[in-house]
Design an enzyme around this catalytic site. Sequence first.
Site, PDB file in Angstrom:
ATOM      1  N   GLY A  86       0.865  -1.127   0.021  1.00 56.11           N
ATOM      2  CA  GLY A  86      -0.042   0.102  -0.047  1.00 56.11           C
ATOM      3  C   GLY A  86       0.722   1.277   0.085  1.00 56.11           C
ATOM      4  N   CYS A  87       1.855   1.367   0.710  1.00 47.63           N
ATOM      5  CA  CYS A  87       2.728   2.473   1.059  1.00 47.63           C
ATOM      6  C   CYS A  87       3.481   2.720  -0.465  1.00 47.63           C
ATOM      7  CB  CYS A  87       3.673   2.355   2.012  1.00 47.63           C
ATOM      8  SG  CYS A  87       2.821   2.264   3.556  1.00 47.63           S
ATOM      9  N   THR A  88       3.955   1.572  -1.119  1.00 51.24           N
ATOM     10  CA  THR A  88       4.454   1.771  -2.410  1.00 51.24           C
ATOM     11  C   THR A  88       3.699   2.300  -3.473  1.00 51.24           C
ATOM     12  OG1 THR A  88       5.999   0.023  -1.987  1.00 51.24           O
ATOM     13  CG2 THR A  88       5.832   0.423  -4.189  1.00 51.24           C
ATOM     14  N   ALA A 111       3.101   5.985  -2.805  1.00 47.97           N
ATOM     15  CA  ALA A 111       4.404   6.854  -3.171  1.00 47.97           C
ATOM     16  C   ALA A 111       4.226   6.963  -4.671  1.00 47.97           C
ATOM     17  CB  ALA A 111       5.475   6.425  -2.669  1.00 47.97           C
TER      18      ALA A 111
END
Length: 169
Positions: free
Chosen positions: A52-54, A57
């Site tokens: 999710g964080c990738t 970003a």
Amino acid sequence: MTTKQQSTSTPQVGDIAPDISLADDEGKDFKLSALRGQHVVLYFYPKDSTPGCTREAINFQANIATIQKLGATVIGISPDSVASHQRFKAKQQLSFALLSDPEKIVCKAYGVWVEKNMYGKKYWGVQRATFLINADGKISDVWAKVKVDGHDQQVIASLKNRQAEFYKA
């Protein structure tokens, strides 16, 4: 968990954004107050290199030119180390700063260090959230409990609305 872990309340629209003084992904001191005069998209995320964080970003990076044309700077914050941010930024080819908050001081100041519950197990972590800070250093939008897909477009729409309001005045 001790009450020492607890987050403070989340700043609201109209509040002065709590100032930030953290190391960026190059190990340099970063101060939010240095960006006074421009909009800042300040987003908090749990961990570098997770799915999710990738995606979040990458979505911001894919729209960085549009966000910059709308007068804003993107800044990401997580508790990860400077070294972790360096690897993540290089791997994903990110052009915006990632700030390291290993002591969770800024995460707590923005109310995103929260108790979470996954499969009945409680733990403390970063709740994904984004704050749009205006040129005067005030919070003009808050997205709490962000869902990654489409979030970049929500931020862009808000920046466009802010720009339209500015030109009407």
